[in-house]
Motif scaffolding. Structure first.
Motif, PDB file in Angstrom:
ATOM      1  N   LEU A   1       0.869  -1.175   0.000  1.00  0.00           N
ATOM      2  CA  LEU A   1       0.000   0.000   0.000  1.00  0.00           C
ATOM      3  C   LEU A   1       0.903   1.222   0.000  1.00  0.00           C
ATOM      4  O   LEU A   1       1.663   1.435   0.944  1.00  0.00           O
ATOM      5  CB  LEU A   1      -0.911   0.014   1.232  1.00  0.00           C
ATOM      6  CG  LEU A   1      -1.787   1.265   1.432  1.00  0.00           C
ATOM      7  CD1 LEU A   1      -2.691   1.512   0.239  1.00  0.00           C
ATOM      8  CD2 LEU A   1      -2.602   1.131   2.709  1.00  0.00           C
ATOM      9  N   MET A   2       0.853   1.969  -1.095  1.00  0.00           N
ATOM     10  CA  MET A   2       1.658   3.174  -1.179  1.00  0.00           C
ATOM     11  C   MET A   2       0.722   4.381  -1.238  1.00  0.00           C
ATOM     12  O   MET A   2       0.393   4.946  -0.218  1.00  0.00           O
ATOM     13  CB  MET A   2       2.598   3.121  -2.387  1.00  0.00           C
ATOM     14  CG  MET A   2       3.688   4.182  -2.311  1.00  0.00           C
ATOM     15  SD  MET A   2       5.094   3.835  -3.373  1.00  0.00           S
ATOM     16  CE  MET A   2       4.665   4.773  -4.809  1.00  0.00           C
ATOM     17  N   SER A   3       0.239   4.733  -2.413  1.00  0.00           N
ATOM     18  CA  SER A   3      -0.618   5.914  -2.551  1.00  0.00           C
ATOM     19  C   SER A   3      -2.075   5.632  -2.200  1.00  0.00           C
ATOM     20  O   SER A   3      -2.811   6.531  -1.818  1.00  0.00           O
ATOM     21  CB  SER A   3      -0.543   6.447  -3.984  1.00  0.00           C
ATOM     22  OG  SER A   3      -1.153   5.523  -4.879  1.00  0.00           O
ATOM     23  N   GLY A   4      -2.504   4.390  -2.367  1.00  0.00           N
ATOM     24  CA  GLY A   4      -3.905   4.027  -2.160  1.00  0.00           C
ATOM     25  C   GLY A   4      -4.684   3.943  -3.464  1.00  0.00           C
ATOM     26  O   GLY A   4      -5.837   3.512  -3.475  1.00  0.00           O
TER      27      GLY A   4
ATOM     28  N   GLY B   1       3.080   3.944   4.024  1.00  0.00           N
ATOM     29  CA  GLY B   1       2.716   5.193   4.673  1.00  0.00           C
ATOM     30  C   GLY B   1       2.807   6.415   3.782  1.00  0.00           C
ATOM     31  O   GLY B   1       2.953   7.531   4.275  1.00  0.00           O
ATOM     32  N   GLN B   2       2.702   6.251   2.481  1.00  0.00           N
ATOM     33  CA  GLN B   2       2.784   7.374   1.538  1.00  0.00           C
ATOM     34  C   GLN B   2       1.424   7.621   0.884  1.00  0.00           C
ATOM     35  O   GLN B   2       1.325   7.921  -0.293  1.00  0.00           O
ATOM     36  CB  GLN B   2       3.844   7.082   0.467  1.00  0.00           C
ATOM     37  CG  GLN B   2       5.220   6.869   1.037  1.00  0.00           C
ATOM     38  CD  GLN B   2       6.222   6.431  -0.021  1.00  0.00           C
ATOM     39  OE1 GLN B   2       5.983   6.534  -1.218  1.00  0.00           O
ATOM     40  NE2 GLN B   2       7.356   5.938   0.424  1.00  0.00           N
ATOM     41  N   HIS B   3       0.360   7.538   1.667  1.00  0.00           N
ATOM     42  CA  HIS B   3      -0.999   7.591   1.153  1.00  0.00           C
ATOM     43  C   HIS B   3      -1.317   8.947   0.523  1.00  0.00           C
ATOM     44  O   HIS B   3      -1.012   9.983   1.088  1.00  0.00           O
ATOM     45  CB  HIS B   3      -2.005   7.297   2.260  1.00  0.00           C
ATOM     46  CG  HIS B   3      -1.723   6.011   2.981  1.00  0.00           C
ATOM     47  ND1 HIS B   3      -2.516   5.549   3.992  1.00  0.00           N
ATOM     48  CD2 HIS B   3      -0.749   5.077   2.848  1.00  0.00           C
ATOM     49  CE1 HIS B   3      -2.048   4.406   4.441  1.00  0.00           C
ATOM     50  NE2 HIS B   3      -0.962   4.103   3.767  1.00  0.00           N
ATOM     51  N   GLU B   4      -1.947   8.898  -0.634  1.00  0.00           N
ATOM     52  CA  GLU B   4      -2.462  10.091  -1.306  1.00  0.00           C
ATOM     53  C   GLU B   4      -3.982  10.144  -1.197  1.00  0.00           C
ATOM     54  O   GLU B   4      -4.587  11.169  -1.478  1.00  0.00           O
ATOM     55  CB  GLU B   4      -2.047  10.079  -2.786  1.00  0.00           C
ATOM     56  CG  GLU B   4      -0.546  10.165  -2.985  1.00  0.00           C
ATOM     57  CD  GLU B   4      -0.133   9.959  -4.427  1.00  0.00           C
ATOM     58  OE1 GLU B   4      -1.011   9.821  -5.316  1.00  0.00           O
ATOM     59  OE2 GLU B   4       1.081   9.929  -4.686  1.00  0.00           O
ATOM     60  N   LEU B   5      -4.576   9.026  -0.833  1.00  0.00           N
ATOM     61  CA  LEU B   5      -6.024   8.917  -0.668  1.00  0.00           C
ATOM     62  C   LEU B   5      -6.311   8.441   0.759  1.00  0.00           C
ATOM     63  O   LEU B   5      -5.469   7.779   1.368  1.00  0.00           O
ATOM     64  CB  LEU B   5      -6.594   7.915  -1.676  1.00  0.00           C
ATOM     65  CG  LEU B   5      -6.355   8.236  -3.156  1.00  0.00           C
ATOM     66  CD1 LEU B   5      -6.855   7.097  -4.032  1.00  0.00           C
ATOM     67  CD2 LEU B   5      -7.031   9.536  -3.539  1.00  0.00           C
TER      68      LEU B   5
ATOM     69  N   GLN C   1      13.744   4.109  -2.905  1.00  0.00           N
ATOM     70  CA  GLN C   1      13.541   2.678  -2.679  1.00  0.00           C
ATOM     71  C   GLN C   1      12.108   2.252  -2.974  1.00  0.00           C
ATOM     72  O   GLN C   1      11.173   3.029  -2.783  1.00  0.00           O
ATOM     73  CB  GLN C   1      13.846   2.302  -1.224  1.00  0.00           C
ATOM     74  CG  GLN C   1      15.294   2.376  -0.836  1.00  0.00           C
ATOM     75  CD  GLN C   1      15.483   1.985   0.625  1.00  0.00           C
ATOM     76  OE1 GLN C   1      14.785   2.495   1.502  1.00  0.00           O
ATOM     77  NE2 GLN C   1      16.415   1.082   0.870  1.00  0.00           N
ATOM     78  N   ARG C   2      11.965   1.014  -3.413  1.00  0.00           N
ATOM     79  CA  ARG C   2      10.667   0.381  -3.623  1.00  0.00           C
ATOM     80  C   ARG C   2      10.748  -1.048  -3.107  1.00  0.00           C
ATOM     81  O   ARG C   2      11.820  -1.655  -3.074  1.00  0.00           O
ATOM     82  CB  ARG C   2      10.282   0.336  -5.111  1.00  0.00           C
ATOM     83  CG  ARG C   2      10.032   1.697  -5.743  1.00  0.00           C
ATOM     84  CD  ARG C   2       8.746   2.323  -5.229  1.00  0.00           C
ATOM     85  NE  ARG C   2       8.505   3.611  -5.822  1.00  0.00           N
ATOM     86  CZ  ARG C   2       8.882   4.776  -5.318  1.00  0.00           C
ATOM     87  NH1 ARG C   2       9.577   4.814  -4.203  1.00  0.00           N
ATOM     88  NH2 ARG C   2       8.603   5.905  -5.908  1.00  0.00           N
TER      89      ARG C   2
END
Length: 165
Positions: A95-98, A126-130, A147-148
């Motif tokens: 889960l990155m942006s959502g 923890g990089q949520h955009e939504l 990093q990914r």
């Protein structure tokens, strides 16, 4: 940073079994998002009280960046049973942006209205955009911007940190 895939999966299994018991969720439909989410969901199936086979979701045509990114060279099949008034456990690897989860929920609702959707994620960056948050998380990670997380599999399944491209 060293990622312990087995420990993260074990944590998810325990959390998921406890969550289903607490919420009285029985005969849930476990839905893995292609591709990594399907691999993770396969690992979680033994922790979920269900008689349903694993369902799969390909969100390629539901992505909000579809016109920018173009068609994925390998489109997978969506396989969902009747979901009306059923509990759905949606599983993905990261889960990155959502945005992937938003696309997955849009596709699920095109098939009907579930009673609930529980989100289970292996790694939350923890990089949520939504405004999307997971109910079950294997591990919360804080990565450097370059990093990914890369999940490979399905057999054997492994995880590594790679440079962003």
């Amino acid at each position: 940073m060293k990622l312990d895939l087995e420990l993260s999966l074990a944590s998810m299994k325990t959390q998921l079994a406890d969550y289903c018991a607490k919420k009285n969720i029985e005969d849930a439909i476990v839905v893995g998002i292609h591709t990594g989410g399907v691999w993770v969901a396969e690992q979680l199936m033994s922790s979920v009280p269900t008689n349903e086979p694993l369902a799969t979701l390909d969100i390629t045509f539901y992505r909000d960046d579809f016109t920018k990114a173009g068609l994925n060279p390998k489109v997978n099949q969506t396989l969902l049973p009747a979901i009306e008034d059923r509990h759905v456990i949606l599983v993905d690897d990261v889960l990155m942006s959502g945005r992937t989860i938003r696309a997955a929920m849009n596709e699920i609702f095109d098939f009907g209205r579930p009673a609930s959707i529980t989100l289970a994620i292996l790694y939350d960056l923890g990089q949520h955009e939504l405004p999307i948050a997971a109910d079950i998380v294997g591990e919360h990670l804080t990565l450097n911007p370059d990093q990914r997380v890369k999940l490979t599999g399905p057999q054997p399944m492994s995880v590594s940190l790679v440079d962003a491209q």
